[in-house]
Design an enzyme around this catalytic site. Structure first.
Site, PDB file in Angstrom:
ATOM      1  N   ARG A  61       0.827  -1.211   0.000  1.00 44.73           N
ATOM      2  CA  ARG A  61       0.000   0.000   0.000  1.00 44.73           C
ATOM      3  C   ARG A  61       0.860   1.260   0.000  1.00 44.73           C
ATOM      4  NH1 ARG A  61      -5.262  -0.165   2.163  1.00 44.73           N
ATOM      5  NH2 ARG A  61      -4.930   1.739   3.369  1.00 44.73           N
ATOM      6  N   ARG A  81       9.601   5.957  -3.513  1.00 45.61           N
ATOM      7  CA  ARG A  81       9.872   6.927  -4.590  1.00 45.61           C
ATOM      8  C   ARG A  81      11.283   7.473  -4.496  1.00 45.61           C
ATOM      9  NH1 ARG A  81       5.346  10.115  -2.635  1.00 45.61           N
ATOM     10  NH2 ARG A  81       3.499   9.221  -3.620  1.00 45.61           N
ATOM     11  N   ARG A 119      -8.635  -6.876  13.569  1.00 44.80           N
ATOM     12  CA  ARG A 119      -7.862  -6.064  14.493  1.00 44.80           C
ATOM     13  C   ARG A 119      -8.761  -4.929  14.930  1.00 44.80           C
ATOM     14  NH1 ARG A 119      -4.174  -6.778  18.186  1.00 44.80           N
ATOM     15  NH2 ARG A 119      -2.521  -5.199  18.273  1.00 44.80           N
ATOM     16  N   ARG A 178      -0.400   5.994  16.039  1.00 42.91           N
ATOM     17  CA  ARG A 178      -0.344   7.337  15.473  1.00 42.91           C
ATOM     18  C   ARG A 178      -1.139   8.324  16.316  1.00 42.91           C
ATOM     19  NH1 ARG A 178      -2.982   5.257   9.686  1.00 42.91           N
ATOM     20  NH2 ARG A 178      -4.737   4.188  10.623  1.00 42.91           N
ATOM     21  N   GLU A 226      -4.228   6.561  18.600  1.00 40.50           N
ATOM     22  CA  GLU A 226      -4.856   5.347  18.058  1.00 40.50           C
ATOM     23  C   GLU A 226      -4.114   4.116  18.598  1.00 40.50           C
ATOM     24  OE1 GLU A 226      -5.872   5.982  13.889  1.00 40.50           O
ATOM     25  OE2 GLU A 226      -5.441   3.863  13.515  1.00 40.50           O
ATOM     26  N   TYR A 257      -9.614  -5.529   2.868  1.00 40.30           N
ATOM     27  CA  TYR A 257      -8.984  -4.274   3.302  1.00 40.30           C
ATOM     28  C   TYR A 257      -9.224  -3.195   2.237  1.00 40.30           C
ATOM     29  CZ  TYR A 257      -5.055  -1.691   5.573  1.00 40.30           C
ATOM     30  OH  TYR A 257      -4.269  -0.794   6.235  1.00 40.30           O
ATOM     31  N   ASP A 262     -10.280   0.503   0.714  1.00 35.80           N
ATOM     32  CA  ASP A 262     -10.330   1.932   1.005  1.00 35.80           C
ATOM     33  C   ASP A 262     -11.671   2.490   0.514  1.00 35.80           C
ATOM     34  OD1 ASP A 262      -7.979   2.385   2.368  1.00 35.80           O
ATOM     35  OD2 ASP A 262      -6.787   2.594   0.543  1.00 35.80           O
TER      36      ASP A 262
HETATM   37  P1  FAD Z   1     -18.339   0.482   7.568  1.00 40.51           P
HETATM   38  O1  FAD Z   1     -17.982   1.922   7.445  1.00 40.51           O
HETATM   39  O2  FAD Z   1     -17.663  -0.333   8.619  1.00 40.51           O
HETATM   40  O3  FAD Z   1     -19.922   0.396   7.772  1.00 40.51           O
HETATM   41  C1  FAD Z   1     -20.558  -0.762   8.168  1.00 40.51           C
HETATM   42  C2  FAD Z   1     -21.717  -0.345   9.058  1.00 40.51           C
HETATM   43  O4  FAD Z   1     -22.513  -1.493   9.339  1.00 40.51           O
HETATM   44  C3  FAD Z   1     -21.274   0.211  10.402  1.00 40.51           C
HETATM   45  O5  FAD Z   1     -21.822   1.485  10.594  1.00 40.51           O
HETATM   46  C4  FAD Z   1     -21.830  -0.796  11.410  1.00 40.51           C
HETATM   47  O6  FAD Z   1     -22.249  -0.183  12.613  1.00 40.51           O
HETATM   48  C5  FAD Z   1     -22.991  -1.386  10.645  1.00 40.51           C
HETATM   49  N1  FAD Z   1     -23.361  -2.724  11.102  1.00 40.51           N
HETATM   50  C6  FAD Z   1     -22.566  -3.808  11.195  1.00 40.51           C
HETATM   51  N2  FAD Z   1     -23.265  -4.846  11.686  1.00 40.51           N
HETATM   52  C7  FAD Z   1     -24.531  -4.415  11.872  1.00 40.51           C
HETATM   53  C8  FAD Z   1     -25.708  -5.019  12.379  1.00 40.51           C
HETATM   54  N3  FAD Z   1     -25.704  -6.283  12.784  1.00 40.51           N
HETATM   55  N4  FAD Z   1     -26.830  -4.296  12.452  1.00 40.51           N
HETATM   56  C9  FAD Z   1     -26.841  -2.991  12.068  1.00 40.51           C
HETATM   57  N5  FAD Z   1     -25.758  -2.363  11.597  1.00 40.51           N
HETATM   58  C10 FAD Z   1     -24.611  -3.062  11.508  1.00 40.51           C
HETATM   59  N6  FAD Z   1     -10.137   4.523   3.572  1.00 40.51           N
HETATM   60  C11 FAD Z   1      -9.615   5.480   2.770  1.00 40.51           C
HETATM   61  O7  FAD Z   1      -9.939   5.546   1.584  1.00 40.51           O
HETATM   62  N7  FAD Z   1      -8.728   6.411   3.268  1.00 40.51           N
HETATM   63  C12 FAD Z   1      -8.329   6.416   4.565  1.00 40.51           C
HETATM   64  O8  FAD Z   1      -7.540   7.267   4.981  1.00 40.51           O
HETATM   65  C13 FAD Z   1      -8.865   5.403   5.429  1.00 40.51           C
HETATM   66  N8  FAD Z   1      -8.500   5.360   6.720  1.00 40.51           N
HETATM   67  C14 FAD Z   1      -9.023   4.398   7.526  1.00 40.51           C
HETATM   68  C15 FAD Z   1      -8.633   4.369   8.873  1.00 40.51           C
HETATM   69  C16 FAD Z   1      -9.143   3.407   9.722  1.00 40.51           C
HETATM   70  C17 FAD Z   1      -8.719   3.394  11.169  1.00 40.51           C
HETATM   71  C18 FAD Z   1     -10.055   2.449   9.226  1.00 40.51           C
HETATM   72  C19 FAD Z   1     -10.614   1.388  10.156  1.00 40.51           C
HETATM   73  C20 FAD Z   1     -10.449   2.457   7.907  1.00 40.51           C
HETATM   74  C21 FAD Z   1      -9.931   3.429   7.045  1.00 40.51           C
HETATM   75  N9  FAD Z   1     -10.322   3.481   5.703  1.00 40.51           N
HETATM   76  C22 FAD Z   1      -9.784   4.454   4.884  1.00 40.51           C
HETATM   77  C23 FAD Z   1     -11.272   2.514   5.125  1.00 40.51           C
HETATM   78  C24 FAD Z   1     -12.724   3.004   5.142  1.00 40.51           C
HETATM   79  O9  FAD Z   1     -13.136   3.245   6.481  1.00 40.51           O
HETATM   80  C25 FAD Z   1     -13.602   1.934   4.531  1.00 40.51           C
HETATM   81  O10 FAD Z   1     -13.186   1.594   3.231  1.00 40.51           O
HETATM   82  C26 FAD Z   1     -15.094   2.285   4.446  1.00 40.51           C
HETATM   83  O11 FAD Z   1     -15.509   3.210   5.404  1.00 40.51           O
HETATM   84  C27 FAD Z   1     -15.870   1.017   4.595  1.00 40.51           C
HETATM   85  O12 FAD Z   1     -17.236   1.229   4.374  1.00 40.51           O
HETATM   86  P2  FAD Z   1     -18.257   0.034   4.664  1.00 40.51           P
HETATM   87  O13 FAD Z   1     -19.601   0.557   4.341  1.00 40.51           O
HETATM   88  O14 FAD Z   1     -17.797  -1.205   4.004  1.00 40.51           O
HETATM   89  O15 FAD Z   1     -18.106  -0.306   6.215  1.00 40.51           O
HETATM   90  N1  UDP Z   2       3.187   0.873   7.883  1.00 33.08           N
HETATM   91  C1  UDP Z   2       4.424   0.876   8.502  1.00 33.08           C
HETATM   92  N2  UDP Z   2       4.902   2.046   8.993  1.00 33.08           N
HETATM   93  C2  UDP Z   2       4.221   3.201   8.915  1.00 33.08           C
HETATM   94  C3  UDP Z   2       2.977   3.214   8.270  1.00 33.08           C
HETATM   95  C4  UDP Z   2       2.466   2.026   7.769  1.00 33.08           C
HETATM   96  O1  UDP Z   2       5.035  -0.164   8.610  1.00 33.08           O
HETATM   97  O2  UDP Z   2       4.737   4.243   9.394  1.00 33.08           O
HETATM   98  C5  UDP Z   2       2.664  -0.405   7.374  1.00 33.08           C
HETATM   99  C6  UDP Z   2       1.781  -1.123   8.409  1.00 33.08           C
HETATM  100  O3  UDP Z   2       1.963  -2.507   8.263  1.00 33.08           O
HETATM  101  C7  UDP Z   2       0.398  -0.714   7.986  1.00 33.08           C
HETATM  102  C8  UDP Z   2       0.539  -0.730   6.462  1.00 33.08           C
HETATM  103  O4  UDP Z   2       1.860  -0.211   6.233  1.00 33.08           O
HETATM  104  O5  UDP Z   2      -0.577  -1.608   8.446  1.00 33.08           O
HETATM  105  C9  UDP Z   2      -0.466   0.097   5.712  1.00 33.08           C
HETATM  106  O6  UDP Z   2      -0.390   1.431   6.169  1.00 33.08           O
HETATM  107  P1  UDP Z   2      -1.571   2.457   5.960  1.00 33.08           P
HETATM  108  O7  UDP Z   2      -1.108   3.781   6.449  1.00 33.08           O
HETATM  109  O8  UDP Z   2      -2.028   2.343   4.569  1.00 33.08           O
HETATM  110  O9  UDP Z   2      -2.652   1.852   6.959  1.00 33.08           O
HETATM  111  P2  UDP Z   2      -4.110   2.313   7.430  1.00 33.08           P
HETATM  112  O10 UDP Z   2      -4.188   3.806   7.280  1.00 33.08           O
HETATM  113  O11 UDP Z   2      -5.064   1.556   6.585  1.00 33.08           O
HETATM  114  O12 UDP Z   2      -4.125   1.887   8.856  1.00 33.08           O
END
Ligand code: FAD
Ligand code: UDP
Length: 367
Positions: A172, A176, A249, A280, A300, A348, A350
């Site tokens: 991911r 560069r 996780r 972070r 976090e 996983y 985005d």
């Molecule tokens: P979710 O957003 O998880 O929605 C699922 C919903 O279903 C939840 O609201 C949950 O409450 C509901 N649900 C589950 N079970 C039930 C049930 N039994 N009854 C009723 N409701 C239920 N993506 C990016 O592009 N850029 C980023 O920088 C980025 N950062 C991230 C950082 C973190 C810490 C995490 C965890 C994810 C990140 N993502 C990022 C990914 C992004 O969050 C997801 O791709 C996207 O939000 C997923 O959408 P979803 O609808 O699949 O799931």
């Molecule tokens: N990662 C790392 N060092 C960093 C940032 C990311 O080793 O400083 C690794 C780590 O394994 C992480 C993965 O790269 O789970 C993907 O990072 P990203 O920032 O895309 O993760 P997310 O925002 O989805 O948690």
């Protein structure tokens, strides 16, 4: 006659995009979520003018103009470019791995100098066919970057040895040989002005929603209300963990409001060292170039997942993938349930990938 064409379980991006598109085609949808709010993991909470990314920092990025245009229908985006820094053994490094990082590590000033060190290390420590995250990282960027910026962060983030994790995770991150701290290679990037809730509100306009409702607490009654179910929760939970639970996780977010304008000078600062329990610190105001007198930071902390905690990241190692395949076979046999999103597809994804996937599934369903 059913009351709804679709019952959408989960008001995350997948559920909202599906419901929006289906409604546009004249279908009647009910969207439910067990959380007290809409938006799933992109939900933002406003603290005196600062949008707090309640479930972790979310930066929108995509290479696909169609997806970019799609989200821009609902909100204007700012020109935020994610450029996290990482602290390792008291020193600060730029991410992703680029000429600034290499200068900070070795004092190299040209791509040739940096390349010669990295290629030497790849030759010594890398391999032809990397089978896990450690082998992949050593084969991609060499030992020094791996040990300074990857190994400890990764093992803390996932609660597993880097040798037990799938290789794709580290791919991911860009590598560069230019002085470019942009964390993503995508053509389009930014944060929606006014926060992600604006997009969610736009997607759900005119659609019936219910929050604080867990599908599993009343599965039969809910199922009877609609012709079809769009399920975006955990696929293993849907099948009552028949083949055992998939591993996830979890995370714990610790928010602190500080009466100062600027705490860390950047939206995202990573902490590589194993001794620091969080991965972070996010300072949310920097996503929107905020000028408020106060600030809010979020630490976090990665955590072991249990069925009572939020499942944030699927752990896509071979053991879990095999189990997921068994659930997927069952899912494929359902004629009235559509599975989609990060939890139902155990992937996983985005945000841009979730939107693309929802658009594709709704198109297949309605065309
Ligand atoms: P979710 O957003 O998880 O929605 C699922 C919903 O279903 C939840 O609201 C949950 O409450 C509901 N649900 C589950 N079970 C039930 C049930 N039994 N009854 C009723 N409701 C239920 N993506 C990016 O592009 N850029 C980023 O920088 C980025 N950062 C991230 C950082 C973190 C810490 C995490 C965890 C994810 C990140 N993502 C990022 C990914 C992004 O969050 C997801 O791709 C996207 O939000 C997923 O959408 P979803 O609808 O699949 O799931
Ligand atoms: N990662 C790392 N060092 C960093 C940032 C990311 O080793 O400083 C690794 C780590 O394994 C992480 C993965 O790269 O789970 C993907 O990072 P990203 O920032 O895309 O993760 P997310 O925002 O989805 O948690």
């Amino acid at each position: 006659m059913q009351k709804y064409d679709y019952l959408v379980v989960g008001a995350g991006l997948f559920g909202c995009v599906f419901a929006h598109e289906a409604t546009k085609k004249g279908k009647k949808c009910l969207v439910i979520d067990k959380r007290p709010h809409l938006g799933g993991n992109v939900y933002c909470e406003n603290v005196d003018g600062i949008n707090i990314h309640k479930y972790g920092a979310h930066i929108f990025h995509t290479n696909d103009k169609h997806i970019w245009d799609y989200v821009n229908q609902f909100a204007e985006f700012n020109n935020y470019i994610n450029s996290p820094v990482s602290i390792s053994k008291g020193k600060l490094y730029n991410l992703p791995f680029n000429m600034n990082t290499f200068y900070q590590l070795w004092g190299t000033k040209t791509p040739e100098e940096a390349k010669s060190i990295i290629e030497r290390q790849i030759k010594t420590y890398g391999c032809e066919d990397p089978k896990n995250l450690e082998e992949q990282a050593l084969s991609l960027i060499g030992k020094d970057v791996y040990e300074t910026l990857i190994k400890e962060y990764t093992e803390k983030q996932w609660g597993k040895k880097a040798t037990e994790l799938p290789a794709f995770i580290i791919k991911r991150l860009p590598v560069r040989y230019t002085f470019n701290n942009n964390y993503f290679n995508d053509k389009y990037q930014g944060i929606p002005i006014g926060g992600y809730n604006k997009i969610i509100d736009g997607l759900l306009e005119g659609i019936e929603v219910k929050t604080n409702v867990d599908f599993f607490e009343n599965k039969n009654a809910f199922s009877q209300q609609a012709d079809k179910i769009v399920f975006t929760g955990k696929i293993d939970e849907f099948y009552n963990y028949k083949f055992g639970n998939l591993e996830y996780r979890s995370l714990r977010f610790e928010n602190t409001r500080l009466e100062k304008e600027n705490y860390q000078g950047n939206a995202v600062v990573n902490y590589n060292d194993a001794e620091v329990p969080y991965t972070r610190i996010i300072e949310h105001k920097h996503f929107e170039f905020g000028k408020q007198a106060h600030t809010v930071i979020t630490k976090e902390f990665p955590e072991q997942w249990t069925t009572k905690k939020e499942a944030y990241y699927p752990i896509n190692n071979s053991k879990n993938q095999e189990k997921y395949q068994q659930y997927k076979i069952m899912a494929q046999q359902e004629s009235n349930v559509i599975f989609g999103g990060r939890l139902a597809e155990y992937k996983y994804y985005d945000m841009h990938q979730i939107i693309a996937s929802a658009l594709q599934k709704v198109k297949k369903e309605l065309n």
